[in-house]
Design a protein around this motif. Structure first.
Motif, PDB file in Angstrom:
ATOM      1  N   VAL A  57      39.880  32.084  36.410  1.00 11.19           N
ATOM      2  CA  VAL A  57      41.213  32.336  35.866  1.00 11.19           C
ATOM      3  C   VAL A  57      42.241  32.389  36.995  1.00 11.19           C
ATOM      4  N   SER A  58      42.106  33.396  37.868  1.00 11.16           N
ATOM      5  CA  SER A  58      43.043  33.535  38.979  1.00 11.16           C
ATOM      6  C   SER A  58      42.453  34.495  39.994  1.00 11.16           C
ATOM      7  N   GLY A  59      42.940  34.417  41.220  1.00 11.53           N
ATOM      8  CA  GLY A  59      42.494  35.337  42.252  1.00 11.53           C
ATOM      9  C   GLY A  59      41.139  34.958  42.836  1.00 11.53           C
ATOM     10  N   THR A  60      40.607  35.874  43.624  1.00 13.07           N
ATOM     11  CA  THR A  60      39.309  35.672  44.264  1.00 13.07           C
ATOM     12  C   THR A  60      38.387  36.834  43.913  1.00 13.07           C
ATOM     13  N   SER A  61      37.185  36.766  44.454  1.00 14.35           N
ATOM     14  CA  SER A  61      36.192  37.814  44.188  1.00 14.35           C
ATOM     15  C   SER A  61      36.424  39.056  45.037  1.00 14.35           C
ATOM     16  N   ASN A  62      37.443  39.057  45.869  1.00  9.78           N
ATOM     17  CA  ASN A  62      37.728  40.230  46.710  1.00  9.78           C
ATOM     18  C   ASN A  62      38.472  41.278  45.874  1.00  9.78           C
ATOM     19  N   ASP A  63      37.749  42.274  45.401  1.00 14.49           N
ATOM     20  CA  ASP A  63      38.363  43.349  44.631  1.00 14.49           C
ATOM     21  C   ASP A  63      38.101  44.678  45.314  1.00 14.49           C
ATOM     22  N   GLY A  64      38.580  45.744  44.687  1.00 17.33           N
ATOM     23  CA  GLY A  64      38.453  47.063  45.284  1.00 17.33           C
ATOM     24  C   GLY A  64      37.016  47.521  45.445  1.00 17.33           C
ATOM     25  N   ASN A  65      36.171  47.247  44.445  1.00 14.73           N
ATOM     26  CA  ASN A  65      34.774  47.673  44.529  1.00 14.73           C
ATOM     27  C   ASN A  65      34.046  46.947  45.663  1.00 14.73           C
ATOM     28  N   THR A  66      34.332  45.677  45.833  1.00 13.54           N
ATOM     29  CA  THR A  66      33.716  44.924  46.934  1.00 13.54           C
ATOM     30  C   THR A  66      34.137  45.490  48.281  1.00 13.54           C
TER      31      THR A  66
END
Length: 269
Positions: A57-66
């Motif tokens: 959809v949008s963005g990358t897999s870099n999120d807060g939990n990671t």
């Protein structure tokens, strides 16, 4: 801040072999691309994290939990990226302190951030510091002094945690006849669940299921020392001690029952 500093460490690692902020030229771009692929493979094999992968959809897999899982094991994270472990530990300490929702000592935090900033300049002077890192390391002390509440209480974690509940309410507890009615039902359910009594019904369950991790020693050193409350009994004892000291100073010395006047006699050793 977690995601920004996490990506800051990743991009810094990609350019380590080039010692340059930008990868100019086909050869340098290939070197940076190869390093990125190696880091992605090592992060997945060692920590089980998928980093810098675009989503559908949008963005990358870099999120807060990671980012939190990576900084939690800052030693392994720094070894994979080829960065100084002490510098990565300092970033992890700063992030945990800011998210702790406890009062932070502005003076201690500012001194710690300045030492981290100087360490970064000595190690990686060729890489431009991102805006978020500059704001925390340079102006973190002023922000804490100006904030009415601890920084952790001003975060958006609570608002972001509601997104999952909004999706569930919109899918299972809202009408699908029109967009207006659908959003109205989601809004009404959110208002109902925000009632203090209804919210307190599941408070004990949330407290037991929530995972709390102990704070590292370096984070505890950055917190403000708690003030001991002035109880009535303690105040009474302190007043009695003060009265006894005053009486001892006012009483003249007695030798064999005879009062001595310090001004009339000279004492010899």
């Amino acid at each position: 801040a977690w995601i920004r500093l996490f990506e800051f460490c990743l991009h810094l690692s990609y350019k380590m072999e080039l010692k340059s902020w930008q990868a100019k030229g086909d050869k340098n771009k290939d070197i940076a691309k190869k390093k990125k692929e190696n880091v992605q493979k090592w992060m997945k094999d060692t920590l089980g994290l998928i980093v810098d992968v675009p989503k559908q959809v949008s963005g990358t897999s870099n999120d807060g939990n990671t980012a939190r899982r990576a900084f939690e094991k800052w030693g392994v994270f720094a070894e994979i990226l080829g960065l100084d472990s002490g510098f990565v530990e300092c970033l992890a300490t700063i992030l945990v302190a800011m998210s702790s929702q406890l009062p932070i000592s502005a003076q201690k935090f500012g001194s710690f951030c300045r030492n981290t900033f100087e360490r970064y300049v000595q190690l990686y002077p060729w890489y431009y510091m991102p805006v978020t890192a500059h704001k925390i390391l340079t102006h973190g002390e002023d922000i804490i002094k100006a904030a009415a509440l601890p920084l952790g209480m001003l975060a958006e974690d609570a608002a972001e945690s509601r997104n999952k509940l909004y999706r569930q309410d919109r899918l299972f507890h809202a009408r699908k006849t029109s967009r207006k009615e659908n959003l109205k039902d989601v809004f009404n359910r959110a208002m109902d669940s925000s009632d203090p009594y209804i919210s307190s019904l599941s408070l004990s369950l949330r407290q037991h299921t929530r995972k709390r991790k102990p704070l590292p020693k370096k984070v505890i050193d950055l917190l403000e020392e708690p003030e001991i409350p002035q109880t009535a009994a303690r105040q009474l004892f302190e007043e009695e001690d003060a009265e006894e000291e005053a009486m001892e100073e006012a009483e003249p010395e007695m030798v064999m029952g005879v009062q001595l006047d310090r001004e009339s006699y000279d004492f010899e050793d």
